[in-house]
Scaffold this motif. Structure first.
Motif, PDB file in Angstrom:
ATOM      1  N   ALA A   1      39.856 -11.028   9.129  1.00  0.00           N
ATOM      2  CA  ALA A   1      39.191 -12.313   9.420  1.00  0.00           C
ATOM      3  C   ALA A   1      38.870 -12.409  10.904  1.00  0.00           C
ATOM      4  O   ALA A   1      39.509 -13.150  11.642  1.00  0.00           O
ATOM      5  CB  ALA A   1      40.083 -13.464   8.983  1.00  0.00           C
ATOM      6  N   THR A   2      37.857 -11.677  11.341  1.00  0.00           N
ATOM      7  CA  THR A   2      37.500 -11.659  12.766  1.00  0.00           C
ATOM      8  C   THR A   2      36.467 -12.744  13.047  1.00  0.00           C
ATOM      9  O   THR A   2      36.792 -13.924  13.031  1.00  0.00           O
ATOM     10  CB  THR A   2      37.023 -10.259  13.175  1.00  0.00           C
ATOM     11  N   ARG A   3      35.216 -12.374  13.312  1.00  0.00           N
ATOM     12  CA  ARG A   3      34.192 -13.388  13.596  1.00  0.00           C
ATOM     13  C   ARG A   3      34.107 -14.393  12.445  1.00  0.00           C
ATOM     14  O   ARG A   3      33.992 -14.013  11.284  1.00  0.00           O
ATOM     15  CB  ARG A   3      32.826 -12.727  13.767  1.00  0.00           C
TER      16      ARG A   3
ATOM     17  N   TYR B   1      37.941 -21.457  10.740  1.00  0.00           N
ATOM     18  CA  TYR B   1      36.728 -20.828  11.255  1.00  0.00           C
ATOM     19  C   TYR B   1      36.912 -20.235  12.640  1.00  0.00           C
ATOM     20  O   TYR B   1      35.931 -19.851  13.289  1.00  0.00           O
ATOM     21  CB  TYR B   1      35.575 -21.834  11.250  1.00  0.00           C
ATOM     22  N   LEU B   2      38.153 -20.145  13.104  1.00  0.00           N
ATOM     23  CA  LEU B   2      38.428 -19.474  14.372  1.00  0.00           C
ATOM     24  C   LEU B   2      38.905 -18.054  14.096  1.00  0.00           C
ATOM     25  O   LEU B   2      39.639 -17.800  13.140  1.00  0.00           O
ATOM     26  CB  LEU B   2      39.483 -20.238  15.171  1.00  0.00           C
ATOM     27  N   ALA B   3      38.502 -17.133  14.940  1.00  0.00           N
ATOM     28  CA  ALA B   3      38.743 -15.715  14.704  1.00  0.00           C
ATOM     29  C   ALA B   3      40.227 -15.369  14.719  1.00  0.00           C
ATOM     30  O   ALA B   3      41.022 -15.941  15.473  1.00  0.00           O
ATOM     31  CB  ALA B   3      38.021 -14.882  15.753  1.00  0.00           C
ATOM     32  N   CYS B   4      40.565 -14.405  13.881  1.00  0.00           N
ATOM     33  CA  CYS B   4      41.861 -13.724  13.917  1.00  0.00           C
ATOM     34  C   CYS B   4      41.576 -12.257  14.252  1.00  0.00           C
ATOM     35  O   CYS B   4      40.534 -11.738  13.900  1.00  0.00           O
ATOM     36  CB  CYS B   4      42.562 -13.799  12.563  1.00  0.00           C
ATOM     37  N   GLU B   5      42.501 -11.594  14.913  1.00  0.00           N
ATOM     38  CA  GLU B   5      42.357 -10.157  15.168  1.00  0.00           C
ATOM     39  C   GLU B   5      43.584  -9.385  14.710  1.00  0.00           C
ATOM     40  O   GLU B   5      43.728  -8.209  15.048  1.00  0.00           O
ATOM     41  CB  GLU B   5      42.094  -9.898  16.657  1.00  0.00           C
ATOM     42  N   GLY B   6      44.430 -10.052  13.909  1.00  0.00           N
ATOM     43  CA  GLY B   6      45.597  -9.364  13.364  1.00  0.00           C
ATOM     44  C   GLY B   6      45.990  -9.944  12.020  1.00  0.00           C
ATOM     45  O   GLY B   6      47.159  -9.927  11.644  1.00  0.00           O
ATOM     46  N   ARG B   7      44.987 -10.448  11.286  1.00  0.00           N
ATOM     47  CA  ARG B   7      45.238 -11.079   9.998  1.00  0.00           C
ATOM     48  C   ARG B   7      44.269 -10.536   8.954  1.00  0.00           C
ATOM     49  O   ARG B   7      43.071 -10.376   9.211  1.00  0.00           O
ATOM     50  CB  ARG B   7      45.069 -12.601  10.088  1.00  0.00           C
TER      51      ARG B   7
ATOM     52  N   GLY C   1      40.188  -3.538  16.216  1.00  0.00           N
ATOM     53  CA  GLY C   1      39.085  -3.945  15.365  1.00  0.00           C
ATOM     54  C   GLY C   1      38.614  -2.829  14.460  1.00  0.00           C
ATOM     55  O   GLY C   1      38.370  -3.040  13.261  1.00  0.00           O
ATOM     56  N   THR C   2      38.493  -1.625  14.994  1.00  0.00           N
ATOM     57  CA  THR C   2      37.999  -0.502  14.197  1.00  0.00           C
ATOM     58  C   THR C   2      39.069   0.039  13.260  1.00  0.00           C
ATOM     59  O   THR C   2      38.795   0.350  12.091  1.00  0.00           O
ATOM     60  CB  THR C   2      37.459   0.593  15.134  1.00  0.00           C
ATOM     61  N   VAL C   3      40.299   0.159  13.733  1.00  0.00           N
ATOM     62  CA  VAL C   3      41.402   0.592  12.867  1.00  0.00           C
ATOM     63  C   VAL C   3      41.566  -0.365  11.691  1.00  0.00           C
ATOM     64  O   VAL C   3      41.770   0.056  10.541  1.00  0.00           O
ATOM     65  CB  VAL C   3      42.703   0.685  13.691  1.00  0.00           C
TER      66      VAL C   3
ATOM     67  N   PRO D   1      31.287 -18.288  21.131  1.00  0.00           N
ATOM     68  CA  PRO D   1      30.698 -16.962  21.347  1.00  0.00           C
ATOM     69  C   PRO D   1      31.596 -16.030  22.157  1.00  0.00           C
ATOM     70  O   PRO D   1      32.516 -16.481  22.828  1.00  0.00           O
ATOM     71  CB  PRO D   1      29.401 -17.270  22.093  1.00  0.00           C
ATOM     72  N   ARG D   2      31.311 -14.745  22.089  1.00  0.00           N
ATOM     73  CA  ARG D   2      31.988 -13.714  22.872  1.00  0.00           C
ATOM     74  C   ARG D   2      33.494 -13.713  22.649  1.00  0.00           C
ATOM     75  O   ARG D   2      34.284 -13.705  23.576  1.00  0.00           O
ATOM     76  CB  ARG D   2      31.684 -13.904  24.370  1.00  0.00           C
ATOM     77  N   ILE D   3      33.925 -13.699  21.375  1.00  0.00           N
ATOM     78  CA  ILE D   3      35.355 -13.727  21.052  1.00  0.00           C
ATOM     79  C   ILE D   3      35.897 -12.349  20.704  1.00  0.00           C
ATOM     80  O   ILE D   3      37.100 -12.155  20.625  1.00  0.00           O
ATOM     81  CB  ILE D   3      35.668 -14.696  19.905  1.00  0.00           C
ATOM     82  N   CYS D   4      35.011 -11.400  20.405  1.00  0.00           N
ATOM     83  CA  CYS D   4      35.487 -10.079  19.996  1.00  0.00           C
ATOM     84  C   CYS D   4      34.430  -9.039  20.343  1.00  0.00           C
ATOM     85  O   CYS D   4      33.457  -9.347  21.011  1.00  0.00           O
ATOM     86  CB  CYS D   4      35.831 -10.040  18.513  1.00  0.00           C
TER      87      CYS D   4
END
Length: 338
Positions: A222-224, A268-274, A75-77, A335-338
């Motif tokens: 495209a996280t939260r 509207y669903l989170a991505c953590e690698g897009r 997330g931070t990188v 809630p609480r996805i990332c």
């Protein structure tokens, strides 16, 4: 404001989050360097750096494709990468509930170290706090990152221009779907793995392949709130209109089936690698070609274009050829996805 209370919707990344930031935090913290982007751009003795911080409270802490430790590094990188900054150093803070498994904490720390190595970033400092039972739900992690900007790169949510093409670097909604299934609330069995990944190597390869760095105007992860929320943020910040093509948006069949069954919109669903990128149309072919050469950008696609007006609107051309407004993001889908 005296009688108002924080709700889960304030943490969803949509309208309520934006209102909270504007009404409260921006009012108190206002200064020339405060930013609405993923990281602040600062200058130290002539060197341009990016700095960001993020908190992670995902539940469950372990999910298909990763865990809270991997997520905290990615997330931070990725926030630094969105500004065109090479991640250099991270710090991390742990808030641990009394009784949390030491073995599980070891697994999480090992995952952080492995992910940091893959991203080319060094963890240099940290803090540990242990809270009483019930004061923290297992484990929360906060990471702060510093990166060095690439020469000639300038990106931001307010820099999208009419005529820009919109590119997403892979299929959407996978992280949010993986978390939903990992909670076991619906009794649904589907092979969905989170897309959680550090994206600096992909961004570095992209800029290395482009002779002119200024053809990319905006990058956002495209996280939260997912891709849909990101597009509304950029439309508002840049004062532009966004037109999407539904059939061009990549979505894994399992995610499409799950969201269709539950009445959710994968946008509207989170991505953590897009990442969502805005670039000049003349550069689109080169951008896509460079992304397709990377592991995390192999399914990158052009999904829409920027128009001048009406400002702040996001529309969608459906499979039937009709044009509809994409509903503005509101509330907390998951809630609480990332």
């Amino acid at each position: 404001m005296d009688n108002e209370r924080i709700t889960l919707a304030h943490g969803a990344g949509g309208q309520q989050t934006a209102a909270l930031i504007e009404r409260l935090f921006a009012r108190h913290f206002k200064n020339p360097d405060l930013t609405a982007d993923d990281a602040a751009i600062l200058s130290l003795d002539g060197t341009r750096i990016a700095m960001t911080t993020d908190g992670f409270i995902v539940s469950p802490w372990q999910f298909p494709g990763g865990n809270i430790g991997k997520l905290s590094i990615c997330g931070t990188v990725n926030d630094l990468a969105c500004m065109g900054a090479r991640p250099r150093y991270l710090t991390c803070a742990f808030q641990i509930e009394e009784g949390f498994s030491l073995h599980d904490l070891d697994v999480i720390a090992a995952s952080m170290a492995e992910t940091a190595k893959a991203a080319g970033v060094t963890i240099v400092a940290g803090d540990t706090k242990v809270a009483g039972r019930g004061q923290v739900d297992g484990l929360f992690i906060t990471t702060t990152g510093v990166g060095e900007l690439l020469p000639g790169v300038r990106t931001g949510g307010a820099l999208a221009r009419p005529g820009d093409d919109i590119i997403v670097t892979g299929d959407v909604g996978r992280h949010g779907s993986a978390i939903l299934l990992a909670r076991g609330s619906y009794g649904i069995d589907a092979a969905i793995t989170s897309d959680c990944a550090p994206l600096w190597p992909m961004v570095a390869a992209l800029f290395a392949a482009l002779p002119q760095k200024d053809v990319i105007h905006t990058i956002r992860d495209a996280t939260r709130g997912g891709v849909g929320t990101v597009l509304y943020e950029i439309a508002r910040e840049s004062g532009v209109s966004i037109d999407l093509t539904e059939t061009a948006i990549p979505c894994a069949p399992a995610v499409r089936g799950l969201t269709g069954l539950l009445g959710l919109n994968p946008l509207y669903l989170a991505c953590e690698g897009r990442l969502v990128l805005f670039c000049t149309p003349e550069a689109t072919a080169s951008v896509l070609d460079a992304l397709h050469q990377t592991a995390d950008g192999a399914s990158a696609a052009r999904i829409g274009r920027v128009a001048a007006a009406p400002a702040g609107r996001v529309s969608l051309t459906t499979e039937l050829g009709t044009t509809v407004l994409l509903p503005p993001p509101s509330g907390e889908l998951l809630p609480r996805i990332c």
